[in-house]
Design a protein around this motif. Structure first.
Motif, PDB file in Angstrom:
ATOM      1  N   ASP A 217       8.279 -19.719 -23.487  1.00  0.00           N
ATOM      2  CA  ASP A 217       7.957 -21.090 -23.780  1.00  0.00           C
ATOM      3  C   ASP A 217       8.588 -21.544 -25.038  1.00  0.00           C
ATOM      4  N   ASP A 218       8.981 -20.763 -26.016  1.00  0.00           N
ATOM      5  CA  ASP A 218       9.389 -21.018 -27.221  1.00  0.00           C
ATOM      6  C   ASP A 218      10.536 -21.364 -27.276  1.00  0.00           C
ATOM      7  N   PHE A 219      11.549 -20.773 -26.086  1.00  0.00           N
ATOM      8  CA  PHE A 219      12.974 -21.096 -26.135  1.00  0.00           C
ATOM      9  C   PHE A 219      13.489 -21.465 -24.657  1.00  0.00           C
ATOM     10  N   LYS A 220      12.524 -22.389 -24.313  1.00  0.00           N
ATOM     11  CA  LYS A 220      12.915 -22.904 -23.009  1.00  0.00           C
ATOM     12  C   LYS A 220      13.999 -23.777 -22.952  1.00  0.00           C
ATOM     13  N   ASP A 221      14.614 -24.633 -24.129  1.00  0.00           N
ATOM     14  CA  ASP A 221      15.741 -25.400 -24.018  1.00  0.00           C
ATOM     15  C   ASP A 221      16.839 -24.323 -24.312  1.00  0.00           C
ATOM     16  N   SER A 222      16.952 -23.033 -24.729  1.00  0.00           N
ATOM     17  CA  SER A 222      17.960 -22.308 -24.865  1.00  0.00           C
ATOM     18  C   SER A 222      18.601 -21.679 -23.630  1.00  0.00           C
ATOM     19  N   TYR A 223      19.928 -21.308 -23.908  1.00  0.00           N
ATOM     20  CA  TYR A 223      20.884 -20.718 -23.068  1.00  0.00           C
ATOM     21  C   TYR A 223      20.142 -19.222 -22.557  1.00  0.00           C
ATOM     22  N   THR A 224      19.568 -18.777 -21.859  1.00  0.00           N
ATOM     23  CA  THR A 224      18.846 -17.479 -21.518  1.00  0.00           C
ATOM     24  C   THR A 224      19.604 -16.756 -20.515  1.00  0.00           C
ATOM     25  N   ILE A 225      19.787 -15.401 -21.185  1.00  0.00           N
ATOM     26  CA  ILE A 225      20.445 -14.157 -20.471  1.00  0.00           C
ATOM     27  C   ILE A 225      19.004 -13.308 -20.110  1.00  0.00           C
ATOM     28  N   GLY A 226      18.983 -13.334 -18.710  1.00  0.00           N
ATOM     29  CA  GLY A 226      18.123 -12.295 -18.301  1.00  0.00           C
ATOM     30  C   GLY A 226      18.685 -10.929 -17.961  1.00  0.00           C
ATOM     31  N   VAL A 227      17.828  -9.856 -18.471  1.00  0.00           N
ATOM     32  CA  VAL A 227      18.433  -8.482 -18.104  1.00  0.00           C
ATOM     33  C   VAL A 227      17.749  -7.826 -17.042  1.00  0.00           C
ATOM     34  N   ARG A 228      18.138  -7.221 -16.000  1.00  0.00           N
ATOM     35  CA  ARG A 228      17.600  -6.866 -15.071  1.00  0.00           C
ATOM     36  C   ARG A 228      17.877  -5.295 -14.855  1.00  0.00           C
ATOM     37  N   ALA A 229      16.723  -4.575 -14.849  1.00  0.00           N
ATOM     38  CA  ALA A 229      16.849  -2.934 -14.875  1.00  0.00           C
ATOM     39  C   ALA A 229      15.844  -2.465 -14.207  1.00  0.00           C
ATOM     40  N   GLU A 230      15.802  -1.135 -13.556  1.00  0.00           N
ATOM     41  CA  GLU A 230      14.783  -0.817 -12.628  1.00  0.00           C
ATOM     42  C   GLU A 230      13.497  -0.238 -13.774  1.00  0.00           C
ATOM     43  N   TYR A 231      13.871   0.089 -15.036  1.00  0.00           N
ATOM     44  CA  TYR A 231      13.001   0.553 -16.106  1.00  0.00           C
ATOM     45  C   TYR A 231      13.060  -0.246 -17.320  1.00  0.00           C
ATOM     46  N   PRO A 232      11.834  -0.609 -17.832  1.00  0.00           N
ATOM     47  CA  PRO A 232      12.043  -1.388 -19.053  1.00  0.00           C
ATOM     48  C   PRO A 232      12.913  -0.609 -20.313  1.00  0.00           C
ATOM     49  N   GLU A 233      12.729   0.746 -19.975  1.00  0.00           N
ATOM     50  CA  GLU A 233      13.111   1.352 -21.212  1.00  0.00           C
ATOM     51  C   GLU A 233      14.744   1.297 -21.363  1.00  0.00           C
ATOM     52  N   ILE A 234      15.187   0.911 -20.131  1.00  0.00           N
ATOM     53  CA  ILE A 234      16.759   0.779 -20.208  1.00  0.00           C
ATOM     54  C   ILE A 234      17.043  -0.525 -20.888  1.00  0.00           C
ATOM     55  N   ILE A 235      16.315  -1.483 -20.704  1.00  0.00           N
ATOM     56  CA  ILE A 235      16.454  -2.870 -21.463  1.00  0.00           C
ATOM     57  C   ILE A 235      16.417  -2.681 -22.780  1.00  0.00           C
ATOM     58  N   MET A 236      15.411  -1.906 -23.273  1.00  0.00           N
ATOM     59  CA  MET A 236      15.550  -1.633 -24.688  1.00  0.00           C
ATOM     60  C   MET A 236      16.503  -0.864 -24.981  1.00  0.00           C
ATOM     61  N   LEU A 237      17.117   0.033 -24.606  1.00  0.00           N
ATOM     62  CA  LEU A 237      18.340   0.766 -24.844  1.00  0.00           C
ATOM     63  C   LEU A 237      19.668  -0.111 -25.023  1.00  0.00           C
ATOM     64  N   TYR A 238      19.762  -1.142 -23.991  1.00  0.00           N
ATOM     65  CA  TYR A 238      20.673  -2.244 -24.174  1.00  0.00           C
ATOM     66  C   TYR A 238      20.420  -3.140 -25.493  1.00  0.00           C
ATOM     67  N   ILE A 239      19.338  -3.680 -25.537  1.00  0.00           N
ATOM     68  CA  ILE A 239      18.957  -4.301 -26.783  1.00  0.00           C
ATOM     69  C   ILE A 239      19.329  -3.794 -28.126  1.00  0.00           C
ATOM     70  N   THR A 240      18.995  -2.458 -27.974  1.00  0.00           N
ATOM     71  CA  THR A 240      19.371  -1.727 -29.253  1.00  0.00           C
ATOM     72  C   THR A 240      20.732  -1.856 -29.538  1.00  0.00           C
ATOM     73  N   LYS A 241      21.576  -1.318 -28.326  1.00  0.00           N
ATOM     74  CA  LYS A 241      23.031  -1.139 -28.637  1.00  0.00           C
ATOM     75  C   LYS A 241      23.431  -2.572 -29.079  1.00  0.00           C
ATOM     76  N   LEU A 242      23.194  -3.701 -28.382  1.00  0.00           N
ATOM     77  CA  LEU A 242      23.813  -4.875 -28.653  1.00  0.00           C
ATOM     78  C   LEU A 242      23.313  -5.396 -30.317  1.00  0.00           C
ATOM     79  N   LEU A 243      22.195  -4.971 -30.620  1.00  0.00           N
ATOM     80  CA  LEU A 243      21.787  -5.220 -32.006  1.00  0.00           C
ATOM     81  C   LEU A 243      22.585  -4.536 -32.843  1.00  0.00           C
ATOM     82  N   SER A 244      22.933  -3.424 -32.652  1.00  0.00           N
ATOM     83  CA  SER A 244      23.909  -2.496 -33.635  1.00  0.00           C
ATOM     84  C   SER A 244      25.096  -3.165 -33.930  1.00  0.00           C
ATOM     85  N   LEU A 245      25.705  -3.582 -32.742  1.00  0.00           N
ATOM     86  CA  LEU A 245      26.820  -4.285 -32.795  1.00  0.00           C
ATOM     87  C   LEU A 245      26.923  -5.577 -33.444  1.00  0.00           C
TER      88      LEU A 245
END
Length: 357
Positions: A217-245
């Motif tokens: 709701d907060d960011f419905k006007d933003s460009y959104t990138i949805g990350v798809r993975a079988e397990y939510p832990e994988i998405i957190m690993l990806y966000i953590t890696k991107l955040l470190s960059l």
């Protein structure tokens, strides 16, 4: 988000003016594996009104009035909900005026840094008739004790759930490390980056209503990138890696804390781009899929762990709900003892601080 069961969207109407969302909704903190964890230091950088007073003294109602009047006057606002009662306000912020009203009572105790200069304290309990409360003192003490125990039980269950989540993440890290690192590097290269302020928020929380999320709701006007993975832990690993960059290159961003484990983040906003689990977004402009082989043995272990994880989360939510019901009982004692004319007068004074009258 399968770990949380039902996900709640669209809990608030966002005021819209000229096609722009005039209000964004966050949480002041969340019930986490480590207890209540608040994240609101950014609200105290300007003129800050701190409300004191216990349950039933009108703090949330006062903040709702301030928010409504600010919106009617054409100001964009940010509202911060209570993670133990999503219908209740813990803070309201008017960014263009750098003005905030915050509930400064436990568990998010706040004090005025420079009293009567940038910080103004209003104790709504001053408007209570002590004689009307006195007959219920023992009831209040017992209710407060029960409420604390319910929250302690909730935090114990969330801690157990988080241990399972972290163990799953460690198991998946080896299998997905290469795919996660590659996807994070590609995303980083594609983003339009700028140097600036790095901030954190809670946009989702574990509450009396389950897992509640305002991200879409907060960011419905933003460009959104949805990350798809079988397990939510994988998405957190990806966000953590991107955040470190992003952090290593001093890039401006807003990182959204995991309501489970607030030391980690499960969504990001970089410029006008929001990146999150695809299940949290109502629309996606782009999709990233994280795939890697998972052995049958590991898959079986993860599925069993997921069921146990959900059991602990459900127990925690039930505990938070009991704490909320107990809180309502306390409110029913204090509210009839309040002089609401005095509270309304304090509201007018706070509005004068906002509008410099």
């Amino acid at each position: 988000l399968r770990h949380f069961g039902k996900v709640h969207f669209n809990l608030v109407w966002h005021t819209v003016k000229g096609g722009a969302v005039m209000n964004k909704t966050y949480f002041l903190g969340s019930n986490t594996a480590y207890g209540f964890f608040g994240d609101f230091s950014h609200l105290t950088r300007g003129k800050t009104v701190i409300l004191k007073g216990g349950a039933g003294t009108g703090k949330s109602t006062l903040m709702k009035k301030v928010n409504e009047i600010a919106l009617d006057a054409g100001f964009m606002t940010e509202t911060y909900r209570c993670s133990s009662d999503v219908s209740s306000f813990d803070a309201v912020f008017v960014p263009s005026k750098n003005f905030a009203v915050i509930d400064g009572t436990s568990p998010h105790v706040t004090e005025a840094e420079i009293p009567l200069v940038s910080g103004f304290v209003f104790n709504l309990l001053d408007a209570a008739d002590e004689k009307k409360i006195a007959p219920y003192k023992d009831d209040i003490k017992y209710a407060v004790s029960c409420k604390k125990q319910y929250f302690n039980d909730a935090y114990c269950n969330l801690n157990c759930a988080n241990l399972i989540f972290e163990n799953n993440k460690r198991k998946l890290s080896a299998a997905f490390n290469k795919a996660v690192a590659s996807a994070a590097k590609d995303t980083f290269a594609a983003l339009e980056l700028s140097h600036g302020l790095r901030e954190t928020r809670f946009v989702a929380a574990i509450s009396d209503e389950g897992f509640v999320d305002f991200l879409s709701d907060d960011f419905k006007d933003s460009y959104t990138i949805g990350v798809r993975a079988e397990y939510p832990e994988i998405i957190m690993l990806y966000i953590t890696k991107l955040l470190s960059l992003l952090a290593a290159n001093d890039v401006e961003y807003t990182a959204f804390r995991s309501p489970f484990s607030p030391d980690f983040f499960d969504a990001l906003k970089v410029g006008n781009v929001v990146i999150a689990d695809i299940d949290r977004l109502q629309k996606c402009d782009e999709i990233i899929t994280l795939d890697a082989p998972v052995s049958l043995t590991l898959r079986t272990d993860l599925d069993a762990a997921e069921n146990l994880h959900r059991t602990f989360v459900d127990k925690a939510i039930a505990n938070i709900r009991l704490a909320r019901l107990t809180h309502i009982g306390i409110e029913k004692i204090y509210s009839p003892a309040m002089d609401w004319t005095d509270v309304n007068n304090k509201t007018d004074k706070i509005l004068c601080l906002l509008f410099d009258c």
